[in-house]
Design a protein around this motif. Structure first.
Motif, PDB file in Angstrom:
ATOM      1  N   LEU A 114       1.600  -1.161 -14.951  1.00 42.33           N
ATOM      2  CA  LEU A 114       2.983  -1.309 -14.179  1.00 42.33           C
ATOM      3  C   LEU A 114       3.775  -2.698 -14.526  1.00 42.33           C
ATOM      4  O   LEU A 114       4.767  -2.768 -14.746  1.00 42.33           O
ATOM      5  N   ARG A 115       2.777  -3.557 -14.373  1.00 44.44           N
ATOM      6  CA  ARG A 115       3.546  -4.884 -14.416  1.00 44.44           C
ATOM      7  C   ARG A 115       4.016  -5.280 -15.993  1.00 44.44           C
ATOM      8  O   ARG A 115       5.015  -5.626 -16.025  1.00 44.44           O
ATOM      9  N   ARG A 116       3.233  -4.628 -16.933  1.00 47.70           N
ATOM     10  CA  ARG A 116       3.748  -4.601 -18.395  1.00 47.70           C
ATOM     11  C   ARG A 116       5.037  -3.864 -18.295  1.00 47.70           C
ATOM     12  O   ARG A 116       6.134  -4.604 -19.188  1.00 47.70           O
ATOM     13  N   ILE A 117       5.138  -2.909 -17.896  1.00 49.07           N
ATOM     14  CA  ILE A 117       6.320  -1.949 -18.299  1.00 49.07           C
ATOM     15  C   ILE A 117       7.423  -2.480 -17.428  1.00 49.07           C
ATOM     16  O   ILE A 117       8.875  -2.434 -17.749  1.00 49.07           O
ATOM     17  N   LEU A 118       7.341  -3.152 -16.198  1.00 51.84           N
ATOM     18  CA  LEU A 118       8.583  -3.866 -15.400  1.00 51.84           C
ATOM     19  C   LEU A 118       9.074  -4.892 -16.306  1.00 51.84           C
ATOM     20  O   LEU A 118      10.244  -5.183 -16.237  1.00 51.84           O
ATOM     21  N   ARG A 119       7.936  -5.846 -17.042  1.00 43.99           N
ATOM     22  CA  ARG A 119       8.787  -6.820 -17.759  1.00 43.99           C
ATOM     23  C   ARG A 119       9.487  -6.321 -19.029  1.00 43.99           C
ATOM     24  O   ARG A 119      10.349  -6.741 -19.483  1.00 43.99           O
ATOM     25  N   ALA A 120       8.883  -5.170 -19.635  1.00 44.37           N
ATOM     26  CA  ALA A 120       9.438  -4.755 -20.680  1.00 44.37           C
ATOM     27  C   ALA A 120      10.708  -3.860 -20.402  1.00 44.37           C
ATOM     28  O   ALA A 120      11.873  -4.167 -21.201  1.00 44.37           O
TER      29      ALA A 120
ATOM     30  N   VAL B 113      -0.408  -3.967  -4.093  1.00 48.70           N
ATOM     31  CA  VAL B 113       0.705  -4.498  -4.760  1.00 48.70           C
ATOM     32  C   VAL B 113       1.708  -5.264  -4.135  1.00 48.70           C
ATOM     33  O   VAL B 113       2.254  -6.052  -4.644  1.00 48.70           O
ATOM     34  N   LEU B 114       1.947  -4.557  -2.964  1.00 45.46           N
ATOM     35  CA  LEU B 114       3.005  -5.285  -2.125  1.00 45.46           C
ATOM     36  C   LEU B 114       2.392  -6.731  -1.871  1.00 45.46           C
ATOM     37  O   LEU B 114       3.314  -8.026  -1.531  1.00 45.46           O
ATOM     38  N   ASP B 115       1.450  -7.001  -1.387  1.00 43.97           N
ATOM     39  CA  ASP B 115       0.948  -8.240  -1.049  1.00 43.97           C
ATOM     40  C   ASP B 115       0.943  -9.182  -2.208  1.00 43.97           C
ATOM     41  O   ASP B 115       1.129 -10.287  -2.012  1.00 43.97           O
ATOM     42  N   ARG B 116       0.600  -8.578  -3.396  1.00 43.76           N
ATOM     43  CA  ARG B 116       0.059  -9.519  -4.703  1.00 43.76           C
ATOM     44  C   ARG B 116       1.267  -9.907  -5.284  1.00 43.76           C
ATOM     45  O   ARG B 116       1.327 -10.985  -5.933  1.00 43.76           O
ATOM     46  N   GLU B 117       2.247  -8.761  -5.499  1.00 40.93           N
ATOM     47  CA  GLU B 117       3.344  -8.974  -6.435  1.00 40.93           C
ATOM     48  C   GLU B 117       4.705  -8.981  -5.939  1.00 40.93           C
ATOM     49  O   GLU B 117       5.458  -9.650  -6.795  1.00 40.93           O
TER      50      GLU B 117
ATOM     51  N   LYS C 201       5.953 -11.661  -4.281  1.00 38.92           N
ATOM     52  CA  LYS C 201       6.697 -12.796  -4.438  1.00 38.92           C
ATOM     53  C   LYS C 201       7.234 -12.875  -5.778  1.00 38.92           C
ATOM     54  O   LYS C 201       8.519 -13.362  -6.100  1.00 38.92           O
ATOM     55  N   GLU C 202       6.482 -12.707  -6.828  1.00 36.97           N
ATOM     56  CA  GLU C 202       6.807 -12.722  -8.192  1.00 36.97           C
ATOM     57  C   GLU C 202       7.939 -11.856  -8.701  1.00 36.97           C
ATOM     58  O   GLU C 202       8.837 -12.175  -9.175  1.00 36.97           O
ATOM     59  N   LEU C 203       8.006 -10.459  -8.003  1.00 39.01           N
ATOM     60  CA  LEU C 203       9.287  -9.564  -8.235  1.00 39.01           C
ATOM     61  C   LEU C 203      10.317 -10.120  -7.665  1.00 39.01           C
ATOM     62  O   LEU C 203      11.403  -9.979  -8.245  1.00 39.01           O
ATOM     63  N   ASN C 204      10.306 -10.845  -6.560  1.00 39.70           N
ATOM     64  CA  ASN C 204      11.505 -11.282  -5.839  1.00 39.70           C
ATOM     65  C   ASN C 204      11.984 -12.599  -6.623  1.00 39.70           C
ATOM     66  O   ASN C 204      13.374 -12.506  -6.946  1.00 39.70           O
ATOM     67  N   GLU C 205      11.144 -13.281  -7.149  1.00 42.12           N
ATOM     68  CA  GLU C 205      11.517 -14.614  -8.003  1.00 42.12           C
ATOM     69  C   GLU C 205      12.202 -14.058  -9.255  1.00 42.12           C
ATOM     70  O   GLU C 205      13.178 -14.812  -9.624  1.00 42.12           O
ATOM     71  N   ASN C 206      11.674 -12.866  -9.609  1.00 39.51           N
ATOM     72  CA  ASN C 206      12.349 -12.390 -10.936  1.00 39.51           C
ATOM     73  C   ASN C 206      13.434 -11.556 -10.961  1.00 39.51           C
ATOM     74  O   ASN C 206      13.923 -10.714 -11.695  1.00 39.51           O
ATOM     75  N   GLY C 207      14.170 -11.431  -9.769  1.00 41.67           N
ATOM     76  CA  GLY C 207      15.259 -10.543  -9.556  1.00 41.67           C
ATOM     77  C   GLY C 207      14.993  -9.244  -9.508  1.00 41.67           C
ATOM     78  O   GLY C 207      16.171  -8.300  -9.629  1.00 41.67           O
ATOM     79  N   VAL C 208      13.972  -8.748  -9.005  1.00 41.90           N
ATOM     80  CA  VAL C 208      13.721  -7.351  -8.931  1.00 41.90           C
ATOM     81  C   VAL C 208      14.091  -6.600  -7.409  1.00 41.90           C
ATOM     82  O   VAL C 208      13.386  -7.468  -6.295  1.00 41.90           O
ATOM     83  N   GLN C 209      14.844  -5.835  -7.433  1.00 43.49           N
ATOM     84  CA  GLN C 209      15.215  -5.199  -6.243  1.00 43.49           C
ATOM     85  C   GLN C 209      14.441  -4.029  -6.001  1.00 43.49           C
ATOM     86  O   GLN C 209      14.424  -3.072  -6.722  1.00 43.49           O
ATOM     87  N   ILE C 210      13.532  -3.961  -4.796  1.00 43.31           N
ATOM     88  CA  ILE C 210      12.703  -2.823  -4.490  1.00 43.31           C
ATOM     89  C   ILE C 210      13.481  -1.867  -3.516  1.00 43.31           C
ATOM     90  O   ILE C 210      14.046  -2.289  -2.522  1.00 43.31           O
ATOM     91  N   ARG C 211      13.396  -0.508  -3.900  1.00 44.72           N
ATOM     92  CA  ARG C 211      13.612   0.283  -2.928  1.00 44.72           C
ATOM     93  C   ARG C 211      12.844   1.453  -3.013  1.00 44.72           C
ATOM     94  O   ARG C 211      12.044   1.745  -3.753  1.00 44.72           O
TER      95      ARG C 211
ATOM     96  N   ILE D 199       6.380  -2.068   3.388  1.00 47.62           N
ATOM     97  CA  ILE D 199       7.794  -1.468   2.276  1.00 47.62           C
ATOM     98  C   ILE D 199       8.951  -1.710   3.013  1.00 47.62           C
ATOM     99  O   ILE D 199       9.823  -2.326   2.201  1.00 47.62           O
ATOM    100  N   ILE D 200       9.137  -1.811   4.325  1.00 51.23           N
ATOM    101  CA  ILE D 200      10.540  -2.128   4.901  1.00 51.23           C
ATOM    102  C   ILE D 200      10.678  -3.623   4.604  1.00 51.23           C
ATOM    103  O   ILE D 200      12.056  -4.098   4.095  1.00 51.23           O
ATOM    104  N   ASP D 201       9.857  -4.434   4.806  1.00 54.53           N
ATOM    105  CA  ASP D 201       9.980  -5.974   4.573  1.00 54.53           C
ATOM    106  C   ASP D 201      10.177  -6.237   3.069  1.00 54.53           C
ATOM    107  O   ASP D 201      11.248  -7.100   2.678  1.00 54.53           O
ATOM    108  N   ALA D 202       9.680  -5.585   2.044  1.00 56.10           N
ATOM    109  CA  ALA D 202       9.978  -5.751   0.695  1.00 56.10           C
ATOM    110  C   ALA D 202      11.191  -5.411   0.441  1.00 56.10           C
ATOM    111  O   ALA D 202      11.972  -6.174  -0.480  1.00 56.10           O
ATOM    112  N   CYS D 203      11.742  -4.215   0.948  1.00 60.07           N
ATOM    113  CA  CYS D 203      13.158  -3.974   0.444  1.00 60.07           C
ATOM    114  C   CYS D 203      14.219  -4.899   1.029  1.00 60.07           C
ATOM    115  O   CYS D 203      15.028  -5.112   0.387  1.00 60.07           O
TER     116      CYS D 203
END
Length: 254
Positions: A53-59, A95-99, A101-111, A127-131
């Motif tokens: 999934l990490r590869r596909i998100l970047r792609a 995934v929430l614990d590990r990814e 920070k990087e998702l947020n820094e890369n401008g990904v909005q999680i829903r 989940i709520i905190d990530a969103c």
């Protein structure tokens, strides 16, 4: 449409950003069969699928996809062995614990799209905190369909409409769409299913009414950037009619 990964011409394909899909939804299928093919436990397949999934998100960002919706855990998945369900919950938490920070820094909005009921309380909070943390990001919207079912979604939308006292004559397709988990987002242009299965499996069944469908024979852990590119290029080469004739489309684009 299926794709055989042995096609020698696939590496030469390039995505046209002008005609590429803006909302892509993926049924990430085949983790268990990927593991079985290699003599590994199903858990290994799920973990490898998560890494992919990490590869596909970047792609997705590279290919100018604006919304990516992934089918991570269906309402039907609760019927799987308890051990496997627990593993899938742990993977989401990991995934929430590990990814995050990087998702947020890369401008990904999680829903999160789906029901919270049944998900352990500590994971619900994450989940709520990530969103909430990523709510203002605009590089890519990532819809995570976890504890999600298409029919269940429609039932909840109808229940909410009734609770809000909407008159029957005021119920329209647009209104129902606004009450879905994906309310406010465009319907998926393209739905991809990996592993060679030919069905939607209760995924976005309202939103998929005019989506293009792409079926790949490749198991999800092996569905890499190039396979993703091939799917997007296939979409870009299709003519979307929406009930119109080719002549009408040609007149509109002339």
């Amino acid at each position: 449409m299926t794709h055989d990964q042995t096609n020698p011409e696939s590496a030469n394909l390039a995505v046209s950003s002008r005609r590429g899909p803006k909302h892509v939804a993926i049924i990430m299928d085949g983790n268990g069969r990927w593991a079985k093919q290699r003599g590994l436990p199903r858990s290994a397949g799920h973990r490898q699928g998560t890494e992919n999934l990490r590869r596909i998100l970047r792609a997705a960002v590279e290919f100018d996809v604006e919304v990516l919706t992934i089918y991570a855990f269906s309402t039907e998945n609760w019927s799987r062995p308890r051990r496997e369900v627990s593993l899938l919950m742990r993977i989401l938490e990991m995934v929430l614990d590990r990814e995050l920070k990087e998702l947020n820094e890369n401008g990904v909005q999680i829903r999160h799209i789906g029901e919270m009921d049944g998900i352990p309380d500590r994971i619900q909070k994450k989940i709520i905190d990530a969103c909430e943390l990523t709510r203002n990001n605009d590089k890519l919207i990532l819809n995570v369909a976890f504890n999600y079912g298409g029919r269940d979604e429609i039932v909840h939308a109808v229940q909410s409409i009734i609770c809000d006292g909407v008159a029957a004559e005021d119920v329209t397709e647009e209104l129902i769409s606004s009450y879905l988990y994906t309310g406010g987002l465009p319907d998926p242009d393209l739905i991809i299913r990996t592993s060679g299965e030919f069905r939607l499996s209760n995924f976005l069944i309202w939103q998929a009414s005019y989506s293009e469908i792409y079926y790949s024979d490749v198991y999800w852990p092996d569905f890499d950037k190039e396979e993703f590119r091939i799917a997007l290029e296939d979409y870009a080469n299709r003519r979307r009619r929406f009930g119109k004739t080719d002549e009408q489309i040609d007149d509109e684009t002339a």
